[in-house]
Design an enzyme around this catalytic site. Sequence first.
Site, short mmCIF file in Angstrom:
data_model
loop_
_atom_site.label_atom_id
_atom_site.label_comp_id
_atom_site.label_asym_id
_atom_site.label_seq_id
_atom_site.Cartn_x
_atom_site.Cartn_y
_atom_site.Cartn_z
N ASP A 426 0.70 -1.10 0.06
CA ASP A 426 0.10 -0.12 0.00
C ASP A 426 1.05 1.38 -0.12
O ASP A 426 2.12 1.09 0.37
CB ASP A 426 -0.81 -0.13 1.16
CG ASP A 426 -1.63 1.21 1.37
OD1 ASP A 426 -2.24 1.81 0.40
OD2 ASP A 426 -1.86 1.75 2.18
N ARG A 918 -5.26 4.33 -8.27
CA ARG A 918 -6.87 4.18 -8.36
C ARG A 918 -7.34 2.73 -7.76
O ARG A 918 -8.43 2.43 -8.56
CB ARG A 918 -7.55 4.80 -9.47
CG ARG A 918 -7.18 6.19 -9.81
CD ARG A 918 -7.80 7.01 -8.83
NE ARG A 918 -7.59 8.37 -9.12
CZ ARG A 918 -8.10 9.38 -8.39
NH1 ARG A 918 -8.63 9.04 -7.05
NH2 ARG A 918 -8.21 10.57 -8.68
#
Length: 1271
Positions: A426, A918
């Site tokens: 992440d 995204r």
Amino acid sequence: MRGGRKKSIRFSNVYSFSCGRSSSGGDHSQIGQKGYSRVVYCNEPDHPDAKRLNYRGNYVSTTKYTVLNFIPKALFEQFRRVANLYFLVVACVSFSPLAPYTAISIVVPLVVVIGATMGKEAVEDWRRKKQDIEANNRMVKVYGRDQTFHETKWKKLRVGDLVKVEKDEYFPADLVLLSSCYDDGICYVETTNLDGETNLKVKQPLEATYSMRDENSFQQFKALIKCEDPNENLYSFVGTLYHGDTPYPLSPQQLLLRDSKLKNTDFVYGVVVYTGHDTKVMQNAVDPPSKRSRIERKMDKIVYILFGILVVICGVGSIFFGIETSKDIRGGMLIRWYLRPDATTVFFDPRRPYLAAFCHFLTALMLYGYLIPISLYVSIEIVKVLQSIFINQDPNMYYEETNRPARARTSNLNEELGQVYTILSDKTGTLTSNSMEFVKCTIAGTAYGHAVTEVERAMERRRNGGSPEIEDQLSDRRGDNGDGVDFKKLIKSFNFLDNRIMNGNWVKEPHSDVIRLFFSILATCHTVIPEVDKESGDIHYEAESPDEAAFVVAAREIGFEFYERTQSSISLNELDPETGAKIGRQYQLLNVLEFSSSRKRMSVIVRNEEGQLLLLSKGADSVMFERLSEHGRIFEDETKDHIKKYAEEGLRTLVVSYRELGEEQYNTWQEEFVNAKTSVTADRDILVDAVADKIERDFILLGATAIEDKLQEGVNISEASSVSSDLRNLLSVYDFHNPKRKEICYRLKSTSNSNGNLCMLWHVIFCDLHSMCLPVVGYTSETRKPADYLVPECINKLALAGIRIWVLTGDKLETAINIGYACNLLRQGMDIIVITLDAPDIASLEKKGDKEAIEKVSSESVMEQIRAGKSQVVSAKASSGESALIIDGKSLTYALNGDLEKMFLELANDCASVICCRSSPKQKALVTRLVKTGTGRTTLAIGDGANDVGMLQEADIGVGISGVEGMQAVMASDFAIAQFRFLERLLLVHGHWCYRRISMMMAKRTAKICYFFYKNMTFGFTLFWFEANASFSGQPAYNDWYMSFYNVFFTSLPVIALGVFDQDVSARLCLKYPQLHQEGMHNILFSWRRILGWMLNGVSSSVIIFYFVTTSTFPQSFREDGRVAAYEALGVAMYTSVVWAVNCQMAVSINYFTWIQHVFIWGSIILWYIFLVIYGSLPPLLSTTAYKVLVEACAPSPLYWFSTLLVVISALLPYFSYKALQISFFPMYHDMINRMQLEISAASHSSLSANARAEDRIRQLKDRLWHHSEP
């Protein structure tokens, strides 16, 4: 916040409460049907009907075992392992006449091994039990029959109890909120323990109960709740509260979940609806996915191979035994008459050789059972637990700022860290710190702020080829604007540098009125709650997100200080542009339209002191620009250009705008909004959003904000100190004649370990002493120095280790690319492949709404882009270049479907780095699964938020970062660290060590597991050779207890020491040469070739031991009285040679000796002699063949000691020969590094000419290492 003001705050009038409502969004028609049958008698837990329902109590247990089921359940867990089950069967059969040894000699070791493992399980479960005891005995206030609140333990709560929870306390069960200290009953709840989110949630009671705020109001309170049955869904709750004759629908907005915490609210009252294991948090408390390392899975296969070998040698022995037995009676003559074949049992019956051979097969299965290492599993578990302790206590992975060390939450995957092939990370909170700083803004078409972001630094380095003058140029650029920073006054969340705005200078700007309105919006358009420190007067802001806190702090620093919030107003201290003084301004707060991921904006409606009705809004540019009025687009072009530039600099942007409302217009809208808020339909959220959308239009653009989510920072002080210590030692040896160097030496020796001094001295030393210092210490010109930001260097090291790195983020394409450059994920010279669906033809189809056409065109476009990407990769490889793949969320949706999935993975695997922007949480998990299954290699996922949980659980290894987004990711992870940069040490140091140690335990040189098989093959095949020379009679070569204690006492402890302490190279060299990681990545140390090689080594050692001992012992006299060696002495001589050989084999394989290893290795050998003396001194009935065999037969014989020495040397010669050839002609990574260090050490004591030759040799070795590491 001032306590006195809380009583008057009624946020329910202004909030839209999009996260939950006073009225339900669920289908209440299902109440009373299956799944919706729970009935709660509020404030009447002793009601007769309530007792008949017999709901669970509030006692919670998270233990795996109970007192009653521990023994049967733990035994079941142990005998699920094939090896343990085998020894259980052998132990049972050992009570029969088939056994070649006494039953107790096999039962005792089995009991010891099983007992040790069960003891470990019991200790771990007791720790969980203590945590349960602590939780169950917490105190909470309960409304009693005497109509007062009194304290009771959590475990005594019952469904229907009325409880009072105070500020900063955890909720003891799932409660329905009745009221709070606020007039309208709302409260703030922190759900970190549930979903990992630290932002506060607003909860709202029913209108029928919110007015009950003291004990007296509950005297006559009786109600009935009918709701859904216990389930695991944290975000749904359907129920109805019947108060009097009126039903009130319940929703998640009224539900307070167990283990969430009350914040910013003095107290709340609630009624218990779910207790104990019926609560939602306990319903979610399922065991994480079971993960096993690749080595452990291969270990099971090896055990099956050993079973196969065992069956084969048993079969061979039984065939020969049957053939020889059938020959014992020929024509009525007894061939081996001394065995009395004419008067024997079925186990040796020449008349029935097939039955005798079958019985021998069963006997051999028990006799050769020592090929299966009984202590293997328990030893592996002990080693892994100790390795986990070392990971937990590593000071180099301790983050002092948050007081968080690294945590190995499971010990099953330690060695898997050394085999990681792909990292999926992440970004926000993982690569970055999720600590937002307000750095820039654009107002009225003018860009403000000169702070240099990390992405800007990376961009400048990229444009200028990494020139070292870049930092100075950036500093000069910042200084040209007259912006200085007083580091003593650094403010959290604020890094804005621009004298045109700061210190009240904004009043001199051409558009000062726009600037004033811009920062007024930042100070009012939020849900932040101020808390004033009564002692210092400082204001602390409690925000739902770091972004909002940064905006409020920025407004305060510019001159718009938000200091108080009430039910209907927000108060600011604003700078008066005319007088220059601060004046108080109050805005009447009418409505708050909250932010959501679908709305992508937040708005408030306020009335200022001049009576104007203003709609203030901030949101994403994708939704705000389309909502601007025709006359509100004056600064649109300039603002868009600035937003694009900010995105390229890695900043997060929000557009700020406003509009003025008319009274009639607002009143009409307000009526419609209230109706939507109070509707009782499943579409309530949609109705509220639709009404909000009607008024959030015709905005006037003011500008945009730009905040930076900084890369994780911090200097590993202990590592820097360690290296500086090396340099101090170096400088104390060398005589520097240059006066400047003498000064440097003096300053380095006398400096403290402060960051500034170290960094300064490092810079001088590396520049001035490079030619002399670095060849000696082993550093190269590329050696890193301590820096403020270690994430880029960490990623660079991982890339050098050959690890593929994927970043899965929700950021825009431009932001993701530039963050990639900032953290070295994208590097200069890389060929960047971008796959995106932001094309004009697709945009036109989306406007038309033709879904089928959109899907077809999008899928074809992604396919074409993937094919083009493959061509780019081929071209890049032809020129020895690297490629990086960047794909957006829309494209990823199609890339993960059907035939494109394989093509996408092939392209991604050919790239050094991959960025998916995204990305949704579901896409993160799907990508992780694709990489794991598609590559067949070890994948590691790392994240810090609740949205990363799926990714962490899907990967082979999940690493959670204990950041500011809560502990949800950590709770779902296998390892927890506080900073991304610690991943470098976790993988390259601990991963390499654990992989090598665990591998060696089982074969020896490979780490641990191979050694187990080596020593068992050596021992087991000596039994086979003895059997072969004894006509496969089933007679064991050794005493029963010799065999039983072999794996338990005489050879197991050195293996454990190896698995815990051995190091082929130091931690510093692991980090300096990340190529070492490729040994684990390609599983070099635990390949089938090495495993079979060690098995063959064991067989050859058994041949040498047996035949050397028998040849040197039998032909001549052995004892002092001239007698030859008897069966007992032969067994002791062979056993002694086996113990010496396998332990010495361990000793010569260890790279890093500690006193513990010395004690375990030589102590195991000494223990054998001590055991032999003590056991041999027992009466012959107990000691049998061991009776005084050492004292009277072996110890006095020189032949015994000489043969032991000769046999041990001979048994080790094959390994020495192999290692000499391997290191000389086929060196592994660690062999080359160790040799390089020897050359360096020799150079430090040689003359200058010799030093030059040594440097040349070192350079050759380094070139060889780098060439060897290329895939």
